[in-house]
Design an enzyme around this catalytic site. Sequence first.
Site, PDB file in Angstrom:
ATOM      1  N   ARG A 111    -127.258  17.611   4.269  1.00 30.87           N
ATOM      2  CA  ARG A 111    -127.752  17.800   2.897  1.00 30.87           C
ATOM      3  C   ARG A 111    -128.976  16.913   2.708  1.00 30.87           C
ATOM      4  O   ARG A 111    -129.237  16.024   3.535  1.00 30.87           O
ATOM      5  CB  ARG A 111    -126.657  17.425   1.888  1.00 30.87           C
ATOM      6  CG  ARG A 111    -125.508  18.387   1.926  1.00 30.87           C
ATOM      7  CD  ARG A 111    -124.388  18.000   0.955  1.00 30.87           C
ATOM      8  NE  ARG A 111    -123.210  18.823   1.199  1.00 30.87           N
ATOM      9  CZ  ARG A 111    -121.963  18.379   1.187  1.00 30.87           C
ATOM     10  NH1 ARG A 111    -121.719  17.103   0.910  1.00 30.87           N
ATOM     11  NH2 ARG A 111    -120.956  19.190   1.429  1.00 30.87           N
ATOM     12  N   ARG A 131    -122.462  19.156  -8.271  1.00 28.55           N
ATOM     13  CA  ARG A 131    -123.029  18.494  -7.087  1.00 28.55           C
ATOM     14  C   ARG A 131    -124.231  19.286  -6.579  1.00 28.55           C
ATOM     15  O   ARG A 131    -125.196  18.710  -6.094  1.00 28.55           O
ATOM     16  CB  ARG A 131    -121.956  18.344  -6.001  1.00 28.55           C
ATOM     17  CG  ARG A 131    -122.379  17.423  -4.865  1.00 28.55           C
ATOM     18  CD  ARG A 131    -121.245  17.152  -3.893  1.00 28.55           C
ATOM     19  NE  ARG A 131    -120.938  18.322  -3.066  1.00 28.55           N
ATOM     20  CZ  ARG A 131    -119.961  18.383  -2.163  1.00 28.55           C
ATOM     21  NH1 ARG A 131    -119.178  17.342  -1.975  1.00 28.55           N
ATOM     22  NH2 ARG A 131    -119.748  19.490  -1.466  1.00 28.55           N
ATOM     23  N   ARG A 167    -115.205  27.012  -0.459  1.00 29.62           N
ATOM     24  CA  ARG A 167    -114.651  25.666  -0.662  1.00 29.62           C
ATOM     25  C   ARG A 167    -113.564  25.678  -1.740  1.00 29.62           C
ATOM     26  O   ARG A 167    -112.554  24.972  -1.628  1.00 29.62           O
ATOM     27  CB  ARG A 167    -115.770  24.682  -1.021  1.00 29.62           C
ATOM     28  CG  ARG A 167    -116.549  24.241   0.202  1.00 29.62           C
ATOM     29  CD  ARG A 167    -117.762  23.404  -0.095  1.00 29.62           C
ATOM     30  NE  ARG A 167    -118.463  23.083   1.154  1.00 29.62           N
ATOM     31  CZ  ARG A 167    -118.442  21.904   1.767  1.00 29.62           C
ATOM     32  NH1 ARG A 167    -117.813  20.893   1.217  1.00 29.62           N
ATOM     33  NH2 ARG A 167    -119.069  21.717   2.904  1.00 29.62           N
ATOM     34  N   ASN A 207    -107.988  11.416  -8.852  1.00 29.72           N
ATOM     35  CA  ASN A 207    -109.354  10.930  -9.087  1.00 29.72           C
ATOM     36  C   ASN A 207    -109.860  11.459 -10.429  1.00 29.72           C
ATOM     37  O   ASN A 207    -110.660  12.379 -10.491  1.00 29.72           O
ATOM     38  CB  ASN A 207    -110.253  11.399  -7.928  1.00 29.72           C
ATOM     39  CG  ASN A 207    -111.695  10.978  -8.126  1.00 29.72           C
ATOM     40  OD1 ASN A 207    -112.004  10.106  -8.934  1.00 29.72           O
ATOM     41  ND2 ASN A 207    -112.595  11.617  -7.392  1.00 29.72           N
ATOM     42  N   ASP A 208    -109.346  10.832 -11.496  1.00 27.05           N
ATOM     43  CA  ASP A 208    -109.757  11.232 -12.846  1.00 27.05           C
ATOM     44  C   ASP A 208    -110.958  10.379 -13.224  1.00 27.05           C
ATOM     45  O   ASP A 208    -112.105  10.726 -13.000  1.00 27.05           O
ATOM     46  CB  ASP A 208    -108.559  11.021 -13.780  1.00 27.05           C
ATOM     47  CG  ASP A 208    -108.765  11.727 -15.101  1.00 27.05           C
ATOM     48  OD1 ASP A 208    -109.928  12.023 -15.416  1.00 27.05           O
ATOM     49  OD2 ASP A 208    -107.778  11.963 -15.817  1.00 27.05           O
TER      50      ASP A 208
HETATM   51  N1  LIG Z   1    -114.022  10.492 -10.693  1.00 21.43           N
HETATM   52  C1  LIG Z   1    -115.108  11.265 -10.735  1.00 21.43           C
HETATM   53  N2  LIG Z   1    -115.676  11.530 -11.913  1.00 21.43           N
HETATM   54  C2  LIG Z   1    -116.768  12.321 -11.980  1.00 21.43           C
HETATM   55  N3  LIG Z   1    -117.353  12.932 -10.924  1.00 21.43           N
HETATM   56  C3  LIG Z   1    -116.813  12.693  -9.723  1.00 21.43           C
HETATM   57  C4  LIG Z   1    -115.675  11.857  -9.559  1.00 21.43           C
HETATM   58  N4  LIG Z   1    -115.365  11.809  -8.242  1.00 21.43           N
HETATM   59  C5  LIG Z   1    -116.273  12.576  -7.621  1.00 21.43           C
HETATM   60  N5  LIG Z   1    -117.151  13.106  -8.489  1.00 21.43           N
HETATM   61  C6  LIG Z   1    -118.271  13.999  -8.175  1.00 21.43           C
HETATM   62  O1  LIG Z   1    -117.740  15.213  -7.716  1.00 21.43           O
HETATM   63  C7  LIG Z   1    -118.568  15.776  -6.706  1.00 21.43           C
HETATM   64  C8  LIG Z   1    -117.721  16.058  -5.468  1.00 21.43           C
HETATM   65  O2  LIG Z   1    -117.285  14.822  -4.937  1.00 21.43           O
HETATM   66  P1  LIG Z   1    -117.357  14.555  -3.389  1.00 21.43           P
HETATM   67  O3  LIG Z   1    -118.713  14.930  -2.893  1.00 21.43           O
HETATM   68  O4  LIG Z   1    -116.850  13.183  -3.130  1.00 21.43           O
HETATM   69  O5  LIG Z   1    -116.282  15.638  -2.958  1.00 21.43           O
HETATM   70  P2  LIG Z   1    -115.535  15.884  -1.603  1.00 21.43           P
HETATM   71  O6  LIG Z   1    -114.132  15.555  -1.782  1.00 21.43           O
HETATM   72  O7  LIG Z   1    -116.285  15.263  -0.473  1.00 21.43           O
HETATM   73  O8  LIG Z   1    -115.658  17.466  -1.560  1.00 21.43           O
HETATM   74  P3  LIG Z   1    -115.960  18.388  -0.324  1.00 21.43           P
HETATM   75  O9  LIG Z   1    -114.744  18.330   0.520  1.00 21.43           O
HETATM   76  O10 LIG Z   1    -116.246  19.749  -0.858  1.00 21.43           O
HETATM   77  O11 LIG Z   1    -117.164  17.810   0.298  1.00 21.43           O
HETATM   78  C9  LIG Z   1    -119.684  14.781  -6.427  1.00 21.43           C
HETATM   79  O12 LIG Z   1    -120.866  15.190  -7.084  1.00 21.43           O
HETATM   80  C10 LIG Z   1    -119.140  13.483  -7.033  1.00 21.43           C
HETATM   81  O13 LIG Z   1    -120.170  12.666  -7.519  1.00 21.43           O
HETATM   82  N1  LIG Z   2    -110.688  17.070  10.075  1.00 23.74           N
HETATM   83  C1  LIG Z   2    -111.826  16.476   9.679  1.00 23.74           C
HETATM   84  N2  LIG Z   2    -112.328  16.744   8.460  1.00 23.74           N
HETATM   85  C2  LIG Z   2    -113.449  16.117   8.093  1.00 23.74           C
HETATM   86  C3  LIG Z   2    -114.113  15.207   8.936  1.00 23.74           C
HETATM   87  N3  LIG Z   2    -115.215  14.745   8.294  1.00 23.74           N
HETATM   88  C4  LIG Z   2    -115.218  15.328   7.091  1.00 23.74           C
HETATM   89  N4  LIG Z   2    -114.163  16.134   6.957  1.00 23.74           N
HETATM   90  C5  LIG Z   2    -113.779  16.947   5.786  1.00 23.74           C
HETATM   91  O1  LIG Z   2    -114.576  18.093   5.706  1.00 23.74           O
HETATM   92  C6  LIG Z   2    -114.631  18.518   4.349  1.00 23.74           C
HETATM   93  C7  LIG Z   2    -116.043  18.912   3.973  1.00 23.74           C
HETATM   94  O2  LIG Z   2    -116.907  17.838   4.031  1.00 23.74           O
HETATM   95  P1  LIG Z   2    -118.425  17.964   3.541  1.00 23.74           P
HETATM   96  O3  LIG Z   2    -119.074  16.660   3.892  1.00 23.74           O
HETATM   97  O4  LIG Z   2    -119.026  19.142   4.237  1.00 23.74           O
HETATM   98  O5  LIG Z   2    -118.380  18.216   2.064  1.00 23.74           O
HETATM   99  C8  LIG Z   2    -114.102  17.374   3.512  1.00 23.74           C
HETATM  100  O6  LIG Z   2    -112.787  17.733   3.113  1.00 23.74           O
HETATM  101  C9  LIG Z   2    -114.022  16.227   4.472  1.00 23.74           C
HETATM  102  O7  LIG Z   2    -112.968  15.353   4.172  1.00 23.74           O
HETATM  103  C10 LIG Z   2    -113.551  14.947  10.221  1.00 23.74           C
HETATM  104  O8  LIG Z   2    -114.039  14.167  11.031  1.00 23.74           O
HETATM  105  N5  LIG Z   2    -112.416  15.608  10.537  1.00 23.74           N
END
Ligand SMILES: Nc1ncnc2c1ncn2[C@@H]1O[C@H](COP(=O)(O)OP(=O)(O)OP(=O)(O)O)[C@@H](O)[C@H]1O
Ligand SMILES: Nc1nc2c(ncn2[C@@H]2O[C@H](COP(=O)(O)O)[C@@H](O)[C@H]2O)c(=O)[nH]1
Length: 247
Positions: free
Chosen positions: A20, A113, A124, A147-148
């Site tokens: 990204r 996001r 997703r 995660n509220d």
């Molecule tokens: N507690 C929160 N309150 C508000 N916004 C949040 C909170 N936690 C996360 N976000 C926002 O939600 C969006 C998604 O969070 P994040 O990128 O950490 O998701 P993720 O779990 O990695 O999802 P994915 O698996 O799709 O990548 C981001 O823009 C992040 O800033």
């Molecule tokens: N099994 C694994 N899952 C992983 C790893 N690194 C990230 N992740 C998960 O992929 C999704 C999507 O991530 P994104 O960065 O494309 O938004 C997310 O649920 C991560 O937790 C890994 O090494 N192994």
Amino acid sequence: MEEFPSMFGFSVSHTTRAPREKEQDGVHYHFTERSIMEKAINDMKFLEFASVHGNLYGTSVEAVEVVADVGKRCILDIDVQGARSVRASPLEAIFIFVSPPSFEELEQRLRARGTETEEQDQKRLRNARIELDQGKSPSLFDHVLINDDLESCYAKLKELLGLAKDGISFHTSFPESVELPRVHAISKIKQKVLISCSQEQDESSNKMFVLDLSTLKGGALGRTRGLRFHSIESSKAPTNGIINMLL
Ligand SMILES: Nc1ncnc2c1ncn2[C@@H]1O[C@H](COP(=O)(O)OP(=O)(O)OP(=O)(O)O)[C@@H](O)[C@H]1O
Ligand SMILES: Nc1nc2c(ncn2[C@@H]2O[C@H](COP(=O)(O)O)[C@@H](O)[C@H]2O)c(=O)[nH]1
């Protein structure tokens, strides 16, 4: 990790998805070609891997070793499939499912996001429904964090890891080496080796070193999680640390 830099390190995963805008290779992920990653998987260089949202993601042995080698606890941000693989492995870990407060909130956050195409968002969201269901499995996850509000979620995370300010005390530095006096006694109770030293000048000041052998198992493949030790002295607070060992 920002608050406890000497305690925790992040395992940088490999992925075949495109970076990204603000993501840096080697920091957020090791961005890689599918054929290269598949070869590395066949060569047993990965602790776990999974196909997530149409791309390959995985934790390499090296990613974990880089963290373990400097005596830190390793944090893996992986999907449910990856968690299942690690759970089935000999690695000792705490499994925490970070859940959004609701599916609607998750959708809003994902869209806000703004990193994905509509097609990716749909994929997703479909996968998120399945993960939210699997996240409830107590045999897979030790804890579920809602995660509220980000601040209170982080406070709860610290609490369950025993890092709360008024909780168990922790130490971020430890001695590189320990010099034992000529007179010392060694004993072993269960998984702990006790080295008891009495100071020659001052017998009232006894010091004991405790080596916890239970941490010798469960590190990255072929390695240990470090030999944990602490010292106990009548007049001083205990000092904790980890001595890394290569098996
Ligand atoms: N507690 C929160 N309150 C508000 N916004 C949040 C909170 N936690 C996360 N976000 C926002 O939600 C969006 C998604 O969070 P994040 O990128 O950490 O998701 P993720 O779990 O990695 O999802 P994915 O698996 O799709 O990548 C981001 O823009 C992040 O800033
Ligand atoms: N099994 C694994 N899952 C992983 C790893 N690194 C990230 N992740 C998960 O992929 C999704 C999507 O991530 P994104 O960065 O494309 O938004 C997310 O649920 C991560 O937790 C890994 O090494 N192994």
